[in-house]
Design a protein around this motif. Structure first.
Motif, short mmCIF file in Angstrom:
data_model
loop_
_atom_site.label_atom_id
_atom_site.label_comp_id
_atom_site.label_asym_id
_atom_site.label_seq_id
_atom_site.Cartn_x
_atom_site.Cartn_y
_atom_site.Cartn_z
N ALA A 208 0.83 -1.20 0.00
CA ALA A 208 0.00 0.00 0.00
C ALA A 208 0.87 1.25 0.00
O ALA A 208 0.55 2.23 -0.68
N GLY A 209 1.96 1.22 0.73
CA GLY A 209 2.87 2.36 0.76
C GLY A 209 3.53 2.61 -0.58
O GLY A 209 3.65 3.75 -1.03
N ILE A 210 3.94 1.54 -1.24
CA ILE A 210 4.58 1.66 -2.55
C ILE A 210 3.56 2.17 -3.57
O ILE A 210 3.88 3.06 -4.39
N LEU A 211 2.34 1.65 -3.53
CA LEU A 211 1.30 2.12 -4.45
C LEU A 211 0.97 3.59 -4.20
O LEU A 211 0.73 4.35 -5.14
N GLY A 212 0.98 3.99 -2.94
CA GLY A 212 0.73 5.39 -2.60
C GLY A 212 1.82 6.30 -3.13
O GLY A 212 1.54 7.38 -3.65
N LEU A 213 3.08 5.86 -3.02
CA LEU A 213 4.18 6.65 -3.56
C LEU A 213 4.13 6.75 -5.08
O LEU A 213 4.42 7.80 -5.66
#
Length: 63
Positions: free
Chosen positions: A5-10
């Motif tokens: 989720a963090g990578i997709l958010g970035l």
């Protein structure tokens, strides 16, 4: 799960920033720049997708 989720958010943030920089540096009118910028800021994912396919540069590339 949180890492994905963090990578997709970035990735989403990077794409939105790229869209904003492209909008500001385009030759479109000031009103169009403000409208597209607000659209991308308020609805980041949907705004980016719509801008990518319908935005000022997409129309210019089609001709």
């Amino acid at each position: 799960m949180f890492e994905v989720a963090g990578i997709l958010g970035l990735i989403g943030l990077a794409l939105s920033l790229w869209a904003l920089v492209s909008i500001i540096s385009s030759n479109a009118s000031t009103g169009a720049k403000v409208g597209w910028s607000l659209f991308v800021i308020v609805l980041p994912v949907i705004g980016f997708i719509v801008w990518f396919f319908v935005g000022p540069r997409a129309r210019k590339a089609a001709y």
